[in-house]
Design a protein around this motif. Structure first.
Motif, short mmCIF file in Angstrom:
data_model
loop_
_atom_site.label_atom_id
_atom_site.label_comp_id
_atom_site.label_asym_id
_atom_site.label_seq_id
_atom_site.Cartn_x
_atom_site.Cartn_y
_atom_site.Cartn_z
N ILE A 25 0.63 -0.89 -0.02
CA ILE A 25 0.11 -0.10 -0.06
C ILE A 25 0.86 1.19 -0.07
O ILE A 25 0.76 2.28 -0.75
CB ILE A 25 -0.98 0.08 1.22
N ILE A 34 0.75 4.11 -2.88
CA ILE A 34 0.59 6.00 -2.32
C ILE A 34 1.77 6.51 -2.92
O ILE A 34 1.86 7.48 -3.39
CB ILE A 34 0.48 5.92 -1.04
N SER A 35 2.99 5.83 -2.56
CA SER A 35 4.44 6.45 -3.27
C SER A 35 4.18 6.76 -4.61
O SER A 35 4.66 7.87 -5.27
CB SER A 35 5.52 5.86 -2.59
N GLN A 69 1.57 6.90 -6.53
CA GLN A 69 0.74 8.17 -7.03
C GLN A 69 1.47 9.23 -6.64
O GLN A 69 0.98 10.26 -7.50
CB GLN A 69 -0.44 7.65 -5.99
N PHE A 70 1.78 9.43 -5.59
CA PHE A 70 2.49 10.76 -5.24
C PHE A 70 3.69 11.30 -6.25
O PHE A 70 3.41 12.43 -6.70
CB PHE A 70 3.32 10.66 -3.78
N TYR A 83 -4.14 16.14 -8.04
CA TYR A 83 -4.13 15.15 -6.88
C TYR A 83 -5.37 15.24 -6.16
O TYR A 83 -5.89 14.30 -5.70
CB TYR A 83 -3.02 15.46 -5.86
N ILE A 129 -7.88 12.03 -4.87
CA ILE A 129 -8.15 11.73 -3.60
C ILE A 129 -9.76 11.68 -3.35
O ILE A 129 -10.27 10.90 -2.64
CB ILE A 129 -7.36 12.60 -2.56
N ILE A 172 1.44 10.99 4.24
CA ILE A 172 1.35 9.90 4.93
C ILE A 172 0.86 10.22 6.27
O ILE A 172 -0.11 9.43 6.98
CB ILE A 172 2.72 8.90 5.05
N LEU A 218 -2.85 10.91 5.89
CA LEU A 218 -3.77 9.60 5.68
C LEU A 218 -3.75 8.53 6.80
O LEU A 218 -4.53 7.98 7.26
CB LEU A 218 -3.02 8.90 4.29
N LEU A 262 -4.12 1.81 6.50
CA LEU A 262 -3.86 2.73 5.17
C LEU A 262 -4.47 1.89 4.05
O LEU A 262 -4.86 2.35 3.20
CB LEU A 262 -2.37 2.70 4.84
N TYR A 320 -7.68 3.45 2.45
CA TYR A 320 -7.47 4.37 1.48
C TYR A 320 -7.87 4.07 0.04
O TYR A 320 -8.24 4.89 -0.75
CB TYR A 320 -5.81 5.01 1.41
N PHE A 321 -7.54 2.65 -0.34
CA PHE A 321 -7.60 1.99 -1.56
C PHE A 321 -9.16 1.67 -1.61
O PHE A 321 -9.58 1.05 -2.75
CB PHE A 321 -6.79 1.30 -2.16
#
Ligand SMILES: [Ca+2]
Ligand SMILES: [Ca+2]
Ligand SMILES: [Ca+2]
Length: 166
Positions: free
Chosen positions: A87, A91-92, A94-95, A114, A118, A150, A153, A161, A164-165
């Protein structure tokens, strides 16, 4: 300071609070883990401190430490599961995708894209977008770093986490 009748948790806490600040930072925690023979990756160390820190200070107070120290699987619970590692890396990714100029942080302009991601469901107003940016930009330097994202979130999903998805 050494207290002969102090509980072990207090003795350990004082020993590894090397600057005597009354809390244990990531760096101090890293040294403790190493000294006691437990290997945690840098990511796991960061998360260990986030997990144990109940006051949002980015360090561990004695109260937080004592609770953790009293648990039986104290080191195992700090290991990140494969799922959490996956995860984090998602996220990384995506960032990085939204950090268009590859500066290592997301500025206001990049954030507009972004934000849509979100928010996913439903529309998001400009006011909401600005508020979200303010909440994310914890040190108010006009950019959102990966750590700030992070932290945000992690607080929002109470440490889980995977939500989040979902
Ligand atoms: Ca300290
Ligand atoms: Ca950028
Ligand atoms: Ca910032």
């Amino acid at each position: 300071m050494f207290y002969p009748n102090a509980p072990l948790s207090k003795i350990m806490f004082n020993k590894y609070d090397t600057d005597g600040s009354g809390s244990i930072t990531v760096q101090e925690f890293k040294y403790m883990a190493y000294d006691l023979g437990y290997y945690l990756s840098d990511t796991e160390l960061e998360f260990a401190v986030k997990k144990l820190d109940k006051t949002g200070s980015d360090s561990i107070t004695y109260d937080d430490f004592k609770k953790w120290w009293g648990t039986t699987d104290r080191w195992n619970q700090l290991k990140l599961s494969e799922e959490n590692m996956a995860i984090l890396s998602a996220i990384s990714g995506q960032f990085q995708m939204f950090d268009v100029d590859k500066s290592g942080s997301i500025d206001k302009h990049e954030f507009q894209n972004y934000c849509k991601e979100i928010a996913k469901k439903g529309k998001i107003t400009t006011a909401e977008e600005e508020e979200m940016f303010r909440n994310l930009d914890i040190n108010h330097d006009g950019n959102v770093s990966f750590n700030e994202l992070i932290d945000y979130l992690y607080a929002k999903y109470e440490g889980d986490l995977s939500r989040y998805f979902s």
